[in-house]
Design a protein around this motif. Structure first.
Motif, PDB file in Angstrom:
ATOM      1  N   CYS A 138       0.869  -1.309  -0.184  1.00  0.00           N
ATOM      2  CA  CYS A 138       0.078  -0.164  -0.134  1.00  0.00           C
ATOM      3  C   CYS A 138       0.874   1.222  -0.004  1.00  0.00           C
ATOM      4  O   CYS A 138       0.366   2.395  -0.353  1.00  0.00           O
ATOM      5  CB  CYS A 138      -1.064   0.035   1.279  1.00  0.00           C
ATOM      6  N   TRP A 179      -3.712  -5.852  -6.173  1.00  0.00           N
ATOM      7  CA  TRP A 179      -3.555  -6.935  -5.390  1.00  0.00           C
ATOM      8  C   TRP A 179      -4.270  -8.252  -5.872  1.00  0.00           C
ATOM      9  O   TRP A 179      -4.294  -9.329  -5.746  1.00  0.00           O
ATOM     10  CB  TRP A 179      -3.811  -6.823  -3.895  1.00  0.00           C
ATOM     11  N   TYR A 233      -4.762   5.328  -4.219  1.00  0.00           N
ATOM     12  CA  TYR A 233      -4.808   4.494  -3.364  1.00  0.00           C
ATOM     13  C   TYR A 233      -5.902   3.370  -3.820  1.00  0.00           C
ATOM     14  O   TYR A 233      -5.492   2.032  -3.765  1.00  0.00           O
ATOM     15  CB  TYR A 233      -5.676   4.851  -2.059  1.00  0.00           C
ATOM     16  N   ALA A 269      -9.680   2.089   2.441  1.00  0.00           N
ATOM     17  CA  ALA A 269      -9.096   1.604   3.690  1.00  0.00           C
ATOM     18  C   ALA A 269      -9.861   0.573   4.386  1.00  0.00           C
ATOM     19  O   ALA A 269      -9.172  -0.396   4.747  1.00  0.00           O
ATOM     20  CB  ALA A 269      -8.599   2.677   4.768  1.00  0.00           C
ATOM     21  N   HIS A 271      -8.920  -2.381   1.266  1.00  0.00           N
ATOM     22  CA  HIS A 271      -7.757  -2.860   1.804  1.00  0.00           C
ATOM     23  C   HIS A 271      -7.605  -3.702   3.135  1.00  0.00           C
ATOM     24  O   HIS A 271      -7.023  -4.708   2.880  1.00  0.00           O
ATOM     25  CB  HIS A 271      -7.041  -1.726   2.326  1.00  0.00           C
ATOM     26  N   LYS A 272      -8.444  -3.535   4.085  1.00  0.00           N
ATOM     27  CA  LYS A 272      -8.540  -4.345   5.191  1.00  0.00           C
ATOM     28  C   LYS A 272      -9.064  -5.825   4.685  1.00  0.00           C
ATOM     29  O   LYS A 272      -8.421  -6.778   5.230  1.00  0.00           O
ATOM     30  CB  LYS A 272      -9.225  -3.974   6.234  1.00  0.00           C
ATOM     31  N   ILE A 300      -4.603  -0.820  -4.370  1.00  0.00           N
ATOM     32  CA  ILE A 300      -5.236  -1.889  -3.859  1.00  0.00           C
ATOM     33  C   ILE A 300      -5.811  -2.879  -4.877  1.00  0.00           C
ATOM     34  O   ILE A 300      -5.841  -4.135  -4.473  1.00  0.00           O
ATOM     35  CB  ILE A 300      -6.270  -1.536  -2.743  1.00  0.00           C
TER      36      ILE A 300
END
Length: 201
Positions: free
Chosen positions: A10, A164, A157, A102, A106-107, A161
C-alpha cells in the motif's frame, strides 16, 4: 522526506501521489519478513508496528497510514488538485473514498495475505469483495476517476489496492469500469515512474 516502502504494498499509493505532485522522496526499501531495510537497519526502530508506509519528515517526525500519507503529500502541492481545498464538498468526497478503500477494500484484501486466515474467512471475504467491487464499478460508470474527471489521491490508493486482486485470485474481468480505470491510471506517467522505481515495471 523519506518513504519506507515494500514493492507493490500500500506504500505504492503515497509513492504515486508524491510523483504526481512532483515531490522529492528518498525511497527506503523494507524486507517484509526480516523488517530490515536495504541499508541493513531495523525498520522497527522507525515504525514499531512494522508495516509500511512510513514517512519520515525533514524534522524527523514520523507519519504512517496510507490514507493519511496520500492526503499529507497531496496537500504539499495544493495546486495539483490531488486533494481539493479544505472545507469544500469535493475534499470530503475524496476523503470518503479514501475511508472506503481503507476499510472496505484494503483491510479485506489484507486477510488473503495472512497465512493463518481460515479458508472460511477467505470465502466470506471473497463474497464481500464482490459486492464492494460491484459498488465501485457502478460509481465509475461514465467517469474516468472516482470523483469525476480529475485524478486524486483516492484514485492512487484504489488503483494500488486493486492491483492485489491478481495476487490473491480475485477476478476483476466482469467489472468493465474497473478494468477501464486500471488502464487509465496505469498509463499515467507518474504511476509508471513509481512502478519502475519499485522494480515492478
Amino acid at each position: 522526506m523519506k518513504l519506507f516502502y515494500m514493492p507493490g504494498a500500500c506504500s505504492l499509493a503515497p509513492h504515486i501521489v508524491a510523483r504526481e505532485a512532483g515531490l522529492e522522496l528518498e525511497l527506503v526499501k523494507v524486507d517484509g519478513k526480516t523488517k530490515s531495510t536495504e541499508a541493513d537497519t531495523n525498520f522497527l526502530d522507525t515504525n514499531p508496528n512494522g508495516y509500511v508506509p512510513a514517512l519520515v519528515l525533514p524534522d524527523g517526525e514520523l507519519m504512517t497510514e496510507a490514507s493519511v500519507l496520500v492526503q499529507y503529500l497531496a496537500d504539499q502541492k495544493p495546486e495539483t488538485g490531488l486533494m481539493p481545498a479544505a472545507g469544500v464538498m469535493e475534499r470530503y468526497r475524496v476523503q470518503q473514498w479514501l475511508a472506503f478503500v481503507a476499510t472496505e477494500l484494503h483491510k479485506v484484501f489484507g486477510s488473503f495475505f495472512k497465512p493463518n486466515t481460515p479458508e472460511a474467512t477467505k470465502e466470506i471475504n471473497r463474497e464481500l469483495l464482490g459486492r464492494r467491487l460491484a459498488y465501485v464499478d457502478g460509481k465509475l460508470e461514465g467517469r474516468p476517476y472516482l470523483t469525476g474527471d480529475d485524478f486524486t489521491a483516492a484514485d492512487a490508493y484504489l488503483w494500488t489496492i486493486l492491483g492485489w486482486a491478481r495476487l490473491v485470485g480475485i477476478d476483476l474481468s466482469s467489472f468493465a469500469n474497473i478494468q477501464r480505470f486500471l488502464g487509465t491510471v496505469g498509463a499515467r506517467p507518474a504511476v509508471q515512474q513509481a512502478l519502475r522505481a519499485e522494480g515492478l515495471a
